[in-house]
Scaffold this motif. Structure first.
Motif, short mmCIF file in Angstrom:
data_model
loop_
_atom_site.label_atom_id
_atom_site.label_comp_id
_atom_site.label_asym_id
_atom_site.label_seq_id
_atom_site.Cartn_x
_atom_site.Cartn_y
_atom_site.Cartn_z
N ASP A 142 0.84 -1.19 0.00
CA ASP A 142 0.00 0.00 0.00
C ASP A 142 0.88 1.25 0.00
N GLU A 143 0.72 2.08 -0.99
CA GLU A 143 1.58 3.26 -1.14
C GLU A 143 1.37 4.26 0.00
N ARG A 144 0.16 4.28 0.58
CA ARG A 144 -0.10 5.21 1.69
C ARG A 144 0.69 4.81 2.93
N VAL A 145 0.85 3.50 3.14
CA VAL A 145 1.64 3.02 4.27
C VAL A 145 3.09 3.40 4.09
N ILE A 146 3.61 3.18 2.89
CA ILE A 146 4.99 3.56 2.60
C ILE A 146 5.20 5.05 2.82
N ALA A 147 4.25 5.85 2.34
CA ALA A 147 4.37 7.31 2.50
C ALA A 147 4.34 7.71 3.97
N ALA A 148 3.48 7.05 4.74
CA ALA A 148 3.37 7.39 6.16
C ALA A 148 4.67 7.12 6.89
N TYR A 149 5.32 6.01 6.59
CA TYR A 149 6.56 5.68 7.27
C TYR A 149 7.73 6.53 6.78
N LEU A 150 7.62 7.03 5.56
CA LEU A 150 8.67 7.90 5.04
C LEU A 150 8.44 9.35 5.45
#
Length: 287
Positions: free
Chosen positions: A249-257
């Motif tokens: 999920d790209e939103r999860v990746i964005a949140a952690y970054l």
């Protein structure tokens, strides 16, 4: 007294619309989550996401501002000892052992919710009291054997290595015979070998019939271990699914970054929520 029954398909835990506000700040917003009897479910998210606040709502430390928490279809009261008695046990991010008590004594403390002997029976040291005491000691030793701590039953808790203190917390939680175990960052501060041992222990707990809900920052640990993973971001559940679904999920990746996504609260709000959570945690420790 309400009789609680379970079926294979019924969730052990159901959280519906759980919201927790501190004054005008919302730390957890309308979170839904279920855990079934044969599951290990992970709860992840960046710092300040509201994970521990959500745990505290599940275990009675906080009364949710909105929403309900049920265990086997019974709404839980916002009292930690009643939640434990109902069948939910937990460990804490910061180890809370009785440092000057032995390993065995710490587990026996966790056993008290399952004993029925009153003060009079204890004072009179009746045969019934001695039988109950012997049964509790036997169960405690079984749990120490299960967690690999039996050889250190007579050691003071403070003298255990860090990883074994974590195991002792789990043994003490299991002493209440829970149907659901909540683990708050069980591998924090552990080396890779200790982390692998904890993963094996959690799997063994599930195999013995106890469902598990775990908060953890170690993504490898979570994705290797859990049947489902839910992601909290700034108090809201962003996504839930299998490890593969969540990792993609790209939103999860964005949140952690730290990359904002559409509709994400700003950093100022995040800082306010973190401060409110910390203040509530300090207040709880002072009680």
């Amino acid at each position: 007294m309400t009789t609680m029954t379970t079926t294979t398909d019924a969730p052990v835990l159901t959280a519906t619309g759980v919201t927790m506000r501190f004054g005008g700040l919302t730390a957890v917003r309308t979170v839904d989550l279920t855990v079934h009897h044969d599951e290990i479910v992970g709860l992840i998210g960046p710092n300040g996401a509201g994970k521990t606040t959500f745990f505290n709502c599940l275990t009675g430390l906080y009364r949710p501002t909105e929403g309900t928490v049920t265990y086997r279809d019974t709404v839980l009261p916002p009292k930690p000892h009643l939640v434990t008695r109902a069948g939910i046990a937990r460990t804490f991010q910061n180890i809370r052992l009785f440092a000057n008590m032995t390993v065995l004594e710490n587990v026996l403390v966790g056993r008290h919710t399952r004993t029925r002997e009153g003060l009079l029976s204890a004072l009179l040291r009746s045969p019934r009291f001695h039988r109950a005491e012997a049964a509790s000691t036997q169960r405690a030793m079984e749990l120490l054997d299960f967690t690999g701590l039996a050889p250190k039953a007579d050691h003071l808790a403070r003298n255990l290595p860090y990883g074994e203190q974590r195991k002792l917390e789990i043994a003490r939680a299991l002493a209440s015979d829970p149907g659901l175990l909540l683990l708050d960052e069980p591998t924090a501060g552990m080396n890779p070998q200790e982390t692998r041992a904890t993963e094996a222990l959690v799997r063994a707990i599930r195999e013995q019939g106890t469902a598990v809900l775990v908060i953890e920052h170690d993504m490898r640990f979570i994705f290797n271990l859990c049947d489902r993973v839910a992601v909290l971001v700034q108090g809201e559940k962003l996504v839930e699914g299998t490890s593969d679904t969540v990792q993609a999920d790209e939103r999860v990746i964005a949140a952690y970054l730290g990359t904002p996504f559409e509709g994400a609260p700003g950093q100022e709000e995040l800082a306010e929520v973190e401060a409110a959570e910390a203040e509530a945690a300090h207040a709880e420790e002072d009680r």
